[in-house]
Design a protein around this motif. Structure first.
Motif, PDB file in Angstrom:
ATOM      1  N   LYS B  25     -19.042  61.114  33.354  1.00 13.86           N
ATOM      2  CA  LYS B  25     -19.958  62.208  33.040  1.00 13.86           C
ATOM      3  C   LYS B  25     -21.327  61.828  33.580  1.00 13.86           C
ATOM      4  O   LYS B  25     -21.590  60.644  33.833  1.00 13.86           O
ATOM      5  CB  LYS B  25     -20.045  62.417  31.540  1.00 13.86           C
ATOM      6  CG  LYS B  25     -18.739  62.860  30.910  1.00 13.86           C
ATOM      7  CD  LYS B  25     -18.914  63.030  29.431  1.00 13.86           C
ATOM      8  CE  LYS B  25     -17.621  63.504  28.783  1.00 13.86           C
ATOM      9  NZ  LYS B  25     -17.820  63.731  27.353  1.00 13.86           N
ATOM     10  N   GLN B  68     -22.292  58.193  32.752  1.00  5.61           N
ATOM     11  CA  GLN B  68     -21.554  57.770  31.573  1.00  5.61           C
ATOM     12  C   GLN B  68     -20.087  57.622  31.898  1.00  5.61           C
ATOM     13  O   GLN B  68     -19.493  58.515  32.494  1.00  5.61           O
ATOM     14  CB  GLN B  68     -21.763  58.833  30.495  1.00  5.61           C
ATOM     15  CG  GLN B  68     -21.330  58.388  29.146  1.00  5.61           C
ATOM     16  CD  GLN B  68     -21.911  59.297  28.067  1.00  5.61           C
ATOM     17  OE1 GLN B  68     -23.059  59.660  28.100  1.00  5.61           O
ATOM     18  NE2 GLN B  68     -21.097  59.662  27.130  1.00  5.61           N
ATOM     19  N   HIS B  70     -16.248  56.762  30.276  1.00  7.11           N
ATOM     20  CA  HIS B  70     -15.374  56.511  29.121  1.00  7.11           C
ATOM     21  C   HIS B  70     -14.004  56.124  29.652  1.00  7.11           C
ATOM     22  O   HIS B  70     -13.453  56.832  30.487  1.00  7.11           O
ATOM     23  CB  HIS B  70     -15.173  57.772  28.285  1.00  7.11           C
ATOM     24  CG  HIS B  70     -16.388  58.241  27.576  1.00  7.11           C
ATOM     25  ND1 HIS B  70     -16.929  57.587  26.504  1.00  7.11           N
ATOM     26  CD2 HIS B  70     -17.169  59.321  27.775  1.00  7.11           C
ATOM     27  CE1 HIS B  70     -17.986  58.242  26.069  1.00  7.11           C
ATOM     28  NE2 HIS B  70     -18.170  59.291  26.829  1.00  7.11           N
ATOM     29  N   VAL B  82     -22.946  53.405  29.471  1.00  6.16           N
ATOM     30  CA  VAL B  82     -23.954  54.415  29.798  1.00  6.16           C
ATOM     31  C   VAL B  82     -25.069  53.759  30.607  1.00  6.16           C
ATOM     32  O   VAL B  82     -25.647  52.760  30.193  1.00  6.16           O
ATOM     33  CB  VAL B  82     -24.548  55.065  28.535  1.00  6.16           C
ATOM     34  CG1 VAL B  82     -25.452  56.240  28.920  1.00  6.16           C
ATOM     35  CG2 VAL B  82     -23.463  55.528  27.587  1.00  6.16           C
ATOM     36  N   GLU B 102     -26.339  51.603  27.057  1.00  3.86           N
ATOM     37  CA  GLU B 102     -25.338  51.340  26.018  1.00  3.86           C
ATOM     38  C   GLU B 102     -24.058  50.818  26.678  1.00  3.86           C
ATOM     39  O   GLU B 102     -23.753  51.204  27.806  1.00  3.86           O
ATOM     40  CB  GLU B 102     -24.964  52.619  25.267  1.00  3.86           C
ATOM     41  CG  GLU B 102     -26.038  53.185  24.382  1.00  3.86           C
ATOM     42  CD  GLU B 102     -25.581  54.510  23.772  1.00  3.86           C
ATOM     43  OE1 GLU B 102     -25.012  54.473  22.679  1.00  3.86           O
ATOM     44  OE2 GLU B 102     -25.773  55.550  24.403  1.00  3.86           O
ATOM     45  N   TYR B 126     -26.601  52.973  20.149  1.00  2.10           N
ATOM     46  CA  TYR B 126     -27.684  53.547  19.352  1.00  2.10           C
ATOM     47  C   TYR B 126     -27.312  53.600  17.874  1.00  2.10           C
ATOM     48  O   TYR B 126     -26.186  53.973  17.538  1.00  2.10           O
ATOM     49  CB  TYR B 126     -27.994  54.970  19.820  1.00  2.10           C
ATOM     50  CG  TYR B 126     -28.952  55.016  20.978  1.00  2.10           C
ATOM     51  CD1 TYR B 126     -30.313  54.792  20.767  1.00  2.10           C
ATOM     52  CD2 TYR B 126     -28.517  55.249  22.267  1.00  2.10           C
ATOM     53  CE1 TYR B 126     -31.208  54.811  21.819  1.00  2.10           C
ATOM     54  CE2 TYR B 126     -29.410  55.271  23.331  1.00  2.10           C
ATOM     55  CZ  TYR B 126     -30.752  55.050  23.096  1.00  2.10           C
ATOM     56  OH  TYR B 126     -31.643  55.062  24.132  1.00  2.10           O
ATOM     57  N   THR B 136     -24.813  64.105  26.831  1.00  2.00           N
ATOM     58  CA  THR B 136     -24.531  63.051  27.808  1.00  2.00           C
ATOM     59  C   THR B 136     -25.711  62.095  27.956  1.00  2.00           C
ATOM     60  O   THR B 136     -26.858  62.525  28.100  1.00  2.00           O
ATOM     61  CB  THR B 136     -24.221  63.702  29.177  1.00  2.00           C
ATOM     62  OG1 THR B 136     -23.188  64.664  28.981  1.00  2.00           O
ATOM     63  CG2 THR B 136     -23.784  62.671  30.198  1.00  2.00           C
ATOM     64  N   ALA B 137     -25.429  60.809  27.933  1.00  2.00           N
ATOM     65  CA  ALA B 137     -26.423  59.752  28.153  1.00  2.00           C
ATOM     66  C   ALA B 137     -27.621  59.865  27.197  1.00  2.00           C
ATOM     67  O   ALA B 137     -28.749  59.586  27.558  1.00  2.00           O
ATOM     68  CB  ALA B 137     -26.888  59.733  29.612  1.00  2.00           C
ATOM     69  N   TRP B 138     -27.339  60.276  25.965  1.00  2.00           N
ATOM     70  CA  TRP B 138     -28.328  60.354  24.876  1.00  2.00           C
ATOM     71  C   TRP B 138     -29.438  61.370  25.172  1.00  2.00           C
ATOM     72  O   TRP B 138     -30.543  61.287  24.665  1.00  2.00           O
ATOM     73  CB  TRP B 138     -28.928  58.977  24.573  1.00  2.00           C
ATOM     74  CG  TRP B 138     -29.372  58.780  23.151  1.00  2.00           C
ATOM     75  CD1 TRP B 138     -28.568  58.667  22.055  1.00  2.00           C
ATOM     76  CD2 TRP B 138     -30.713  58.669  22.658  1.00  2.00           C
ATOM     77  NE1 TRP B 138     -29.324  58.496  20.925  1.00  2.00           N
ATOM     78  CE2 TRP B 138     -30.642  58.486  21.270  1.00  2.00           C
ATOM     79  CE3 TRP B 138     -31.974  58.717  23.263  1.00  2.00           C
ATOM     80  CZ2 TRP B 138     -31.770  58.335  20.454  1.00  2.00           C
ATOM     81  CZ3 TRP B 138     -33.103  58.569  22.454  1.00  2.00           C
ATOM     82  CH2 TRP B 138     -32.999  58.375  21.074  1.00  2.00           C
TER      83      TRP B 138
END
Lengths: 231, 416
Positions: B25, B68, B70, B82, B102, B126, B136-138
């Motif tokens: 992502k 990102q 997964h 991430v 992350e 986090y 996505t990506a905080w």
């Protein structure tokens, strides 16, 4: 449409060879006498006659399996929310979303769990036990769907007006059961014995629910954004 | 020995027999910005007191490049990595960097028939506080800048450790209520609070990368009592080898309300200083709320209050501050449109007597943000920020103590 097709098939397979076909019409109404849609209605012969065929194995007709009931995952929801099928059949899951779903059933005896990638289709194991199958997705917790597995070929769901029509092979004594996952009664159902006569016009039953259905949970995430993470 | 090897090989084989699904992502966030403050005001990211992530003036910035990954196994295990990257917006280029934010392994069980489910997470992640940074990506989908409360989390907070979660899903008992409890133990957060004390609350979308260090503002005490403080604060360093703790309780009602309450304590031992990095014992409580007020209208609110301090090797508190922050956001969406307004109020109260290090601050902010969806992946978003604050330490750089800072941004965001 598919339901109609299946019903027709059921008719073709089970009813045509029989000489006496009885149609039973069931109307389900709420305490305010308004028809209730999507209720599961099924009839079980009290004394199972020899000539009623009970599926024990799925019947393969071309590509699709008779009695493989299709449940779509669309917009992160189970569609339809409620499905009824016969013992010995399978559920077919169609992921119409562009993301993976992780379908599970962990209650009762019909248990399964698998992931389905975007656009793919997967079948559940054969449902060997009767009763409620509560399904979820372990990625999208708000997704929720139910299947009722019954041990009779005579099942239907009520339409927008609360009416379900069932075609029986023969008259006789039947247990009429009305079921919905949000019906707040014992086992989420109400049941009564009926006698189906060989005269079609007499076979209309009106079932009044003793209580209103509970609210059906919306299968929708609180956040509407498409690119969420599990933060 | 041979047996052991065989067992391990078999285990690995077994592990590999679970198919892994790779999922990528990403997010590209390009911004045109204009920051209107006094002449030559530079961002807090450049070591100055500007409250925004960009220097005074106008320009273009890559405000976020998020990537990102997964890896999802069928058995419930997943690996998450991430990466974030940034460029532009700061004159001296201190902002330009790419790196990890992350990286963790997690496991999520299936719920049992009563709706109980557990999750375990291990790595760098986090703490679960923000109600805004959920994409996505905080990133936050609501606005271009996070609230000042969550901007601080992005700047100085990351847990390196383990998080255990127990969920109770209500649907298995036909209940509309879901509950969940998180408990985490972590390290690498011993300097937490330093930047909050020294530059106060800020507003932006910059997350500190795990390898990065932060420029400490040039206040007078750095020639005095704080002369041993390093020029760069290392936000994710472990100094005392002690674990901190965070506990969060969550409640969700249908898809209409979410509430969380938590307590965070980095449990630092105040006596440690290494290479100019001091331990800062930091504790706070936090609350979060997200409620649908009507169809497509939602209220989001968070509140936090706590204390952070650091002391000299002789045991006297050199910096000691209480902090508070709260915001309320209303958002409405219809079709491809989304509009959000946010009000914030924050303060830092300086409790110590150190000369040349007055960290008192109070302020309010207002944000108006409009988002338009071009297609499934692309968005245009424009935002106005108004921030009115009083901060004593601006005096050290001959800047007005009371200051209004305004910012206008136009963004193109592409989510993959």
């Amino acid at each position: 449409m598919l339901r109609l097709f299946l019903l027709l098939l059921v008719n073709v397979v089970f009813v045509i060879p029989m000489s006496l076909a009885q149609q039973v019409k069931v109307e389900v109404i709420d305490p305010n006498a308004i028809g209730v849609e999507h209720m599961v209605v099924y009839l079980e012969p009290v004394n199972k006659p020899q000539n009623v065929v009970i599926n024990s194995k799925p019947l393969l007709v071309e590509k699709h399996v008779v009695g493989q009931t299709v449940i779509a995952q669309k917009d992160k929801a189970f569609i339809p929310y409620i499905t009824v099928t016969q013992k010995g059949q399978q559920l077919s899951f169609q992921n119409q979303d562009d993301i993976t779903h992780h379908i599970y059933s962990v209650s009762g005896k019909n248990r399964f769990s698998f992931k389905i990638k975007a656009g793919k289709e997967k079948s559940s194991p054969v449902l060997e036990h009767t009763g409620e199958v509560a399904m979820g997705c372990n990625i999208h917790d708000w997704m929720s769907g139910f299947v009722l597995v019954v041990d009779t070929p005579y099942y239907a769901q009520t339409d927008d007006n609360g009416i379900a029509t069932l075609d029986l092979a023969t008259g006789g004594e039947y247990q009429l059961v009305v079921w919905h996952p949000q019906l707040p009664t014992k086992n989420y159902q109400i049941a009564q014995l009926i006698t189906v006569s060989n005269n079609d016009e007499d076979n209309e039953w009106k079932i009044k629910l003793p209580v209103h259905l509970l609210a059906i949970p919306e299968q929708e995430n609180q956040d509407e954004f498409d690119f969420l993470e599990g933060y | 020995m041979k047996n052991k090897t065989l067992t391990i090989a078999l285990l690995l084989l077994n592990f590999n027999s679970y198919a892994v699904e790779h999922q990528f992502k990403g997010l590209i966030d390009l911004r045109l910005y204009s920051v209107d403050v006094i002449d030559k005001s530079e961002s807090y990211l450049a070591g100055n007191y500007g409250k925004y992530g960009f220097d005074q003036g106008s320009g273009i910035s890559l405000a976020q490049l998020g990537l990102q990954y997964h890896g999802n196994w069928d058995n419930g295990l997943s690996a998450t990595i991430v990466v974030n990257g940034y460029a532009g917006g700061i004159e001296n280029s201190d902002n330009e960097a790419i790196g990890l934010t992350e990286a963790y392994l997690s496991y999520k069980s299936l719920p049992n028939q009563n709706g109980w489910r557990y999750k375990v997470k291990g790595g760098v992640f986090y703490p679960q506080i923000s109600m805004e940074n959920i994409a996505t990506a905080w990133s936050t989908p609501y606005t271009l800048t996070s609230s000042s409360l969550n901007t601080w989390i992005g700047e100085e907070m990351r847990s390196t450790g383990l998080e255990f979660t127990l969920d109770k899903l209500g649907k298995f008992s036909k209940s509309d209520h879901d509950f969940s409890l998180d408990v985490s133990f972590f390290q690498n957060n011993d300097t937490l609070g330093a930047m909050l004390a020294w530059h106060g609350w800020t507003m932006g979308s910059r997350q500190t990368l795990i390898h990065e260090k932060l420029i400490v503002q040039p206040f007078f005490a750095r020639q005095g009592d704080l002369k041993d403080q390093a020029a760069l604060s290392d936000p994710f360093i472990e100094l005392d080898s002690k674990f901190g703790g965070h506990i969060v309780g969550r409640w969700q009602y249908k898809n209409t309300a979410k509430f969380n309450i938590g307590y965070y304590d980095n449990n630092a031992n105040a006596d440690v200083v290494e290479n100019g990095q001091y331990t800062w014992p930091t504790k706070f409580t936090h609350l979060g709320l997200k409620v649908k007020l009507a169809k497509k209208i939602e209220l989001i609110s968070q509140y936090m209050q706590g204390n952070t301090y650091m002391q000299s090797p002789y045991g006297n508190k050199v910096v000691d501050t209480d902090f508070k922050n709260g915001f309320m956001m209303l958002r409405k969406y219809w079709g491809d449109h989304h509009i959000a307004i946010r009000f914030e109020k924050f303060s830092v109260d300086d409790l110590d007597q150190t000369v040349g290090d007055n960290n008192n601050e109070s302020g309010e902010a207002f944000t108006l943000s409009y988002r338009y969806r071009l297609n499934k992946h692309s968005f245009i978003q424009t935002e106005y920020n108004y921030l009115d604050s009083t901060r004593a330490s601006r005096y050290y750089l001959w800047q007005p103590i009371s200051l209004v800072e305004q910012q206008v941004q136009l963004a193109f965001r592409y989510y993959l």
